[in-house]
Design an enzyme around this catalytic site. Structure first.
Site, PDB file in Angstrom:
ATOM      1  N   HIS A   1       0.876  -1.179   0.000  1.00  0.00           N
ATOM      2  CA  HIS A   1       0.000   0.000   0.000  1.00  0.00           C
ATOM      3  C   HIS A   1       0.908   1.223   0.000  1.00  0.00           C
ATOM      4  O   HIS A   1       1.654   1.439   0.953  1.00  0.00           O
ATOM      5  CB  HIS A   1      -0.898  -0.006   1.240  1.00  0.00           C
ATOM      6  CG  HIS A   1      -1.819  -1.184   1.287  1.00  0.00           C
ATOM      7  ND1 HIS A   1      -3.070  -1.182   0.712  1.00  0.00           N
ATOM      8  CD2 HIS A   1      -1.647  -2.428   1.806  1.00  0.00           C
ATOM      9  CE1 HIS A   1      -3.642  -2.364   0.895  1.00  0.00           C
ATOM     10  NE2 HIS A   1      -2.800  -3.140   1.549  1.00  0.00           N
ATOM     11  N   LEU A   2       0.858   1.981  -1.068  1.00  0.00           N
ATOM     12  CA  LEU A   2       1.734   3.160  -1.174  1.00  0.00           C
ATOM     13  C   LEU A   2       1.013   4.437  -0.764  1.00  0.00           C
ATOM     14  O   LEU A   2       1.624   5.494  -0.681  1.00  0.00           O
ATOM     15  CB  LEU A   2       2.314   3.271  -2.587  1.00  0.00           C
ATOM     16  CG  LEU A   2       3.192   2.075  -3.017  1.00  0.00           C
ATOM     17  CD1 LEU A   2       3.750   2.307  -4.419  1.00  0.00           C
ATOM     18  CD2 LEU A   2       4.325   1.828  -2.040  1.00  0.00           C
ATOM     19  N   ARG A   3      -0.287   4.330  -0.547  1.00  0.00           N
ATOM     20  CA  ARG A   3      -1.094   5.425   0.061  1.00  0.00           C
ATOM     21  C   ARG A   3      -1.267   6.664  -0.805  1.00  0.00           C
ATOM     22  O   ARG A   3      -1.966   7.595  -0.384  1.00  0.00           O
ATOM     23  CB  ARG A   3      -0.515   5.850   1.418  1.00  0.00           C
ATOM     24  CG  ARG A   3      -0.309   4.727   2.414  1.00  0.00           C
ATOM     25  CD  ARG A   3      -1.593   4.036   2.786  1.00  0.00           C
ATOM     26  NE  ARG A   3      -1.428   3.130   3.920  1.00  0.00           N
ATOM     27  CZ  ARG A   3      -2.233   2.109   4.157  1.00  0.00           C
ATOM     28  NH1 ARG A   3      -3.254   1.850   3.346  1.00  0.00           N
ATOM     29  NH2 ARG A   3      -2.039   1.334   5.201  1.00  0.00           N
TER      30      ARG A   3
ATOM     31  N   ASN B   1      -6.560   0.833  -2.722  1.00  0.00           N
ATOM     32  CA  ASN B   1      -7.376   1.526  -1.708  1.00  0.00           C
ATOM     33  C   ASN B   1      -6.794   2.892  -1.328  1.00  0.00           C
ATOM     34  O   ASN B   1      -6.526   3.180  -0.171  1.00  0.00           O
ATOM     35  CB  ASN B   1      -7.610   0.650  -0.480  1.00  0.00           C
ATOM     36  CG  ASN B   1      -6.328   0.205   0.191  1.00  0.00           C
ATOM     37  OD1 ASN B   1      -5.256   0.245  -0.397  1.00  0.00           O
ATOM     38  ND2 ASN B   1      -6.440  -0.217   1.445  1.00  0.00           N
TER      39      ASN B   1
ATOM     40  N   ASP C   1      -8.784  -5.081  -2.401  1.00  0.00           N
ATOM     41  CA  ASP C   1      -8.071  -5.367  -1.144  1.00  0.00           C
ATOM     42  C   ASP C   1      -8.427  -4.409  -0.023  1.00  0.00           C
ATOM     43  O   ASP C   1      -8.559  -3.209  -0.213  1.00  0.00           O
ATOM     44  CB  ASP C   1      -6.562  -5.334  -1.359  1.00  0.00           C
ATOM     45  CG  ASP C   1      -5.823  -5.755  -0.098  1.00  0.00           C
ATOM     46  OD1 ASP C   1      -6.056  -6.879   0.346  1.00  0.00           O
ATOM     47  OD2 ASP C   1      -5.060  -4.946   0.447  1.00  0.00           O
TER      48      ASP C   1
ATOM     49  N   HIS D   1      -9.293 -10.519  -1.351  1.00  0.00           N
ATOM     50  CA  HIS D   1      -9.181 -10.299   0.105  1.00  0.00           C
ATOM     51  C   HIS D   1     -10.329 -11.092   0.711  1.00  0.00           C
ATOM     52  O   HIS D   1     -11.488 -10.709   0.583  1.00  0.00           O
ATOM     53  CB  HIS D   1      -9.312  -8.802   0.402  1.00  0.00           C
ATOM     54  CG  HIS D   1      -9.498  -8.471   1.863  1.00  0.00           C
ATOM     55  ND1 HIS D   1      -8.534  -7.828   2.602  1.00  0.00           N
ATOM     56  CD2 HIS D   1     -10.531  -8.673   2.718  1.00  0.00           C
ATOM     57  CE1 HIS D   1      -8.963  -7.658   3.842  1.00  0.00           C
ATOM     58  NE2 HIS D   1     -10.176  -8.162   3.946  1.00  0.00           N
TER      59      HIS D   1
ATOM     60  N   HIS E   1      -2.874 -12.484   1.385  1.00  0.00           N
ATOM     61  CA  HIS E   1      -2.580 -12.622   2.829  1.00  0.00           C
ATOM     62  C   HIS E   1      -3.261 -13.806   3.537  1.00  0.00           C
ATOM     63  O   HIS E   1      -4.078 -13.630   4.436  1.00  0.00           O
ATOM     64  CB  HIS E   1      -2.867 -11.326   3.581  1.00  0.00           C
ATOM     65  CG  HIS E   1      -4.146 -10.605   3.223  1.00  0.00           C
ATOM     66  ND1 HIS E   1      -5.372 -11.203   3.240  1.00  0.00           N
ATOM     67  CD2 HIS E   1      -4.365  -9.316   2.829  1.00  0.00           C
ATOM     68  CE1 HIS E   1      -6.297 -10.322   2.893  1.00  0.00           C
ATOM     69  NE2 HIS E   1      -5.712  -9.173   2.630  1.00  0.00           N
TER      70      HIS E   1
ATOM     71  N   ASP F   1       2.340  -7.113   2.354  1.00  0.00           N
ATOM     72  CA  ASP F   1       1.156  -6.350   2.758  1.00  0.00           C
ATOM     73  C   ASP F   1       1.593  -5.080   3.484  1.00  0.00           C
ATOM     74  O   ASP F   1       1.010  -4.687   4.503  1.00  0.00           O
ATOM     75  CB  ASP F   1       0.192  -7.191   3.610  1.00  0.00           C
ATOM     76  CG  ASP F   1      -1.207  -6.569   3.675  1.00  0.00           C
ATOM     77  OD1 ASP F   1      -1.409  -5.473   3.098  1.00  0.00           O
ATOM     78  OD2 ASP F   1      -2.099  -7.173   4.296  1.00  0.00           O
TER      79      ASP F   1
ATOM     80  N   HIS G   1       1.264   3.403   8.340  1.00  0.00           N
ATOM     81  CA  HIS G   1       0.294   4.261   9.013  1.00  0.00           C
ATOM     82  C   HIS G   1       1.048   5.339   9.782  1.00  0.00           C
ATOM     83  O   HIS G   1       2.206   5.155  10.161  1.00  0.00           O
ATOM     84  CB  HIS G   1      -0.543   3.452  10.017  1.00  0.00           C
ATOM     85  CG  HIS G   1      -1.590   2.602   9.363  1.00  0.00           C
ATOM     86  ND1 HIS G   1      -2.680   3.132   8.717  1.00  0.00           N
ATOM     87  CD2 HIS G   1      -1.699   1.255   9.250  1.00  0.00           C
ATOM     88  CE1 HIS G   1      -3.422   2.145   8.247  1.00  0.00           C
ATOM     89  NE2 HIS G   1      -2.857   0.996   8.544  1.00  0.00           N
TER      90      HIS G   1
END
Lengths: 307, 435
Positions: B72-74, B104, B162, B189, B242, B315, B319
């Site tokens: 997740h690179l956000r 996401n 996901d 997922h 996952h 994964d 955060h």
């Protein structure tokens, strides 16, 4: 003697000696509450913050009275979830309180582990007054005090805890405490209210009230949370009370001198019938009385004068 | 520009190679592999070869660049947690030359413009190859399918919602059928949201003691069973993200035996930690699916060993502290993984679960195969994506020195043996801690 620890977060991490020290200290405080002037100067000049993120009348009042009878200044903060809504985190609330330099913070929170987080963050003593479904150590201590007072001992007694075990912090703290003190603990409730692997805590498990209370010395009934019905945990209050209400008939299965306990508040006629709640076996109000003494003892042992 | 790595142990599962050799890179491609390309003292060789940078990697492993197919690179939307720049830097530091990023973001990567934005941003960062995974459904809301062909054309390599399951089985069927018709994988997922509702850790003895609502293994397994059944019926390509439970490993193993075209990944934290890590309400160890039990850890290792689980993917879920420094049940799920994935996975080699070749298979060759990337090998003519691993280097993880913006790892203070010491992407050195 003092407790050699900063916080009281749960019964799980208390030793038998610590539990005995708290219970014996509580015994000595019983008398204070019967005086005409119900106050001793023990904690004069100390400040205690009651930080309640969850509605509570009994526990908060009990802590407040305990603090006041020891001459501490007590401040009640009913944070509910308002400060959360405002965007203030628990950490910010804690740091602000810490900056005002109280001596102890009593916290109740709907999230398990919130007191532990607070204890890591601030230098003051933290007392857990109930965190989610995790622990409610002062309740278990006052329950043990009541049992000891009425039965003279805890070791060897058979104690049945009945109700929504999965969501009960009272059940968990009592399981830890009673087993440590040598009691045999039986838990019972509808199958979906018995949490996974609960038997590994060292208890006997039943999904049937009658089986659970047979020949027991103590019956501890838990409050059924009415909102659990929506969470598919049981079909209806009617069905629950038909099968899990302690009443005049089924109580005869227990020992003749059985004690009936309840952490309150009671749903009369749902988990316990009114005649049992108010009847000769009931020690429910003794529990409340002892609650003040136990909380006085804890406050004294944590923040009382230097050794 | 030529680059010659000399004296390393070349490990390439795609060619079934594990031997001491040299590797030469020219114009971004691998041009030569063999013993003694570099002949010290051979002056004529030196002069005829032109400008060559020679790096002595004796005692180290030269492997196809590692590929993480689940990150997740956000960006766009949550740049306070991670950006394509910081995520790419973390990837290179961890030995990854290619990463795939989940959709996401905000907005969700459900349109050509978002996919193109990510691609463009990654190219301008010029660190590692970034492959966007596009959403299965618009907004990942589980109702309307995204424009798969258009997204593929824009650069998406797979589809996934996901973070959320596709609860509508008919939509899942359509997605599998449509994606498979042009050989694109659906990454699932797997979570039954009714069974997991309100949960914040694995359901079991630890959740019972902590009084936290549990997420039972069956929340994952019932959904995996459903997806396998749909993939089997429609003869389509399914990849399970996952995997965390013993039951899931069994379901996937059985499906593979029946010939279902299913692949699976697990993340290092699932075979390293159990729910015991949550005893002190450590939010850094809160992930979804949750950390399970010893029994599940054993099954995951068996699954990696026998090939039931094809890939290790981190994964990587960065955060900010504000997402994590809150009450446990309010804390965001996920931990960073790009900089710990290799170190944690090397433990499988030390334990004898995987050979080095087996490890590289799960961290490079198979991940490339799952996403159909022309990567994951050291064949002559292939892109020069190469990772050099110092197998004996012992190092301590300090979360504050990680390149990722997300410092949320429960492995702070852990000691690892084995570290990527050079990451080469398209012939260019993007990370180097070799002398």
């Amino acid at each position: 003697m003092k407790l050699a620890r900063k916080d009281i977060l749960g019964i799980k991490d208390l030793s038998i000696d610590e539990i005995n020290l708290i219970l014996n200290t509580a015994d000595s405080f019983i008398e204070v509450s019967t005086r005409e002037i119900k106050k001793v100067p023990t904690l004069r000049g100390k400040t205690i913050v009651n930080l309640f993120f969850e509605a509570s009348t009994r526990t908060r009042t009990s802590f407040e009275i305990a603090g006041k009878r020891l001459s501490a200044d007590t401040i009640n903060i009913s944070a509910s979830t308002r400060s959360v809504v405002k965007g203030e985190t628990l950490i910010d609330t804690a740091r602000n309180l810490e900056a005002m330099n109280p001596d102890a913070i009593v916290i109740r929170h709907s999230a398990a582990g919130a007191p532990h987080m607070l204890a890591r963050m601030v230098k003051q003593s933290i007392i857990n007054a109930g965190d989610g479904a995790h622990e409610h150590p002062t309740q278990a201590l006052l329950d043990m005090m009541t049992i000891k007072e009425k039965k003279g001992k805890i070791a060897g007694l058979k104690v049945a805890i009945v109700g929504d075990i999965a969501h009960s912090r009272v059940a968990r703290s009592n399981i830890y405490g009673l087993i440590k003190m040598g009691a045999h603990v039986i838990v019972a409730g509808p199958a979906m209210m018995l949490p996974r692997d609960i038997e590994h805590m060292g208890v006997t498990v039943h999904d049937n009230l009658e089986k659970a209370i047979r020949d027991v010395d103590i019956i501890m009934m838990l409050r059924i949370q009415l909102e659990r019905q929506q969470q598919k945990l049981f079909p209806s209050l009617r069905e629950y009370s038909n099968y899990f209400c302690l009443n005049r008939q089924n109580i005869t299965l227990a020992k003749d001198d059985v004690l009936v306990m309840h952490p309150g508040p009671i749903n009369r006629g749902i988990e316990i019938s009114p005649d049992i709640a108010d009847g000769p076996y009931s020690v429910i109000l003794d529990q409340v009385t002892n609650g003040v003494a136990v909380r006085m003892a804890l406050l004294y042992l944590l923040i009382g004068g230097k050794q | 520009m030529k680059l010659l790595l000399t004296g390393g142990r070349i490990i390439d599962p795609s060619q079934n190679v594990d031997a001491q050799m040299d590797l030469m890179i020219e114009n971004g491609k691998i041009v030569k592999i063999g013993k003694g390309i570099h002949k010290p003292g051979n002056a004529s060789w030196k002069s005829s070869a032109g400008e060559i940078t020679v790096i002595d990697v004796r005692g180290m492993a030269i492997v196809p660049g590692l590929i993480d197919i689940h990150t997740h690179l956000r960006e766009p939307g949550f740049e306070y947690r991670e950006t394509i720049q910081t995520g790419s830097a973390a990837a290179a530091t961890g030995g990854f030359t290619s990463i795939a990023c989940m959709p996401n973001t905000k907005p969700v990567n459900d349109t050509r413009s978002v996919t193109e934005y990510i691609k463009k941003k990654a190219v301008s960062c010029n660190i590692v190859n970034v492959y966007p995974i596009a959403a299965i459904s618009v907004g990942s809301e589980g109702t309307t399918m995204t424009e798969f062909r258009d997204l593929q054309d824009a650069g998406a390599v797979a589809f996934s919602d996901d973070g959320k399951p596709v609860t509508d089985s008919a939509l899942m069927r359509s997605a599998l059928e449509y994606a498979s018709s042009f050989y694109m994988p659906i990454i699932s997922h797997c979570e039954d949201l009714h069974l997991s509702a309100g949960g914040s850790m694995n359901e079991g003895f630890v959740s019972t003691e902590l009084g936290l609502q549990g997420i039972p293994a069956i929340a994952e397994e019932t959904m995996i069973a459903r997806d396998i059944i749909i993939a089997e019926y429609t003869k389509t390509i399914l990849h399970i993200a996952h995997v965390s439970t013993a039951g899931a490993v069994r379901l996937i193993r059985d499906a593979k035996e029946r010939g279902v075209k299913v692949t699976a990944e697990t993340a290092p934290h699932y075979f390293t930690l159990t729910d015991e890590a949550l005893r002190e309400f450590d939010t850094y160890a809160k992930v979804n699916p949750p950390l399970r039990t010893d029994r599940d850890v054993i099954a995951l290792k068996e699954g990696l060993k026998d090939g039931t689980i094809d890939a290790i993917a981190s994964d990587h879920a960065p955060h900010a502290s504000t997402d994590k420094e809150v009450e446990f049940e309010y804390a965001a799920s996920g931990m960073t993984g790009l900089e710990t994935s290799l170190g944690l996975s090397m433990k499988l080699v030390h334990e004898g679960i995987l050979t080095m070749k087996g490890l590289i298979l799960t961290m490079s060759t198979n991940p490339a195969g799952i996403l159909k990337l022309p990567k994951g090998n050291l064949k002559i003519g292939s892109d020069a994506d190469v990772t050099v691993i110092d197998l004996d280097k012992t190092w301590l993880l300090d979360r504050n020195s990680m390149r990722s913006k997300g410092k949320n790892t429960p492995f702070h203070g852990w000691t690892f043996t084995g570290k990527a010491v050079m990451t080469i992407v398209g012939g260019d050195i993007k990370y180097r801690e070799l002398p």
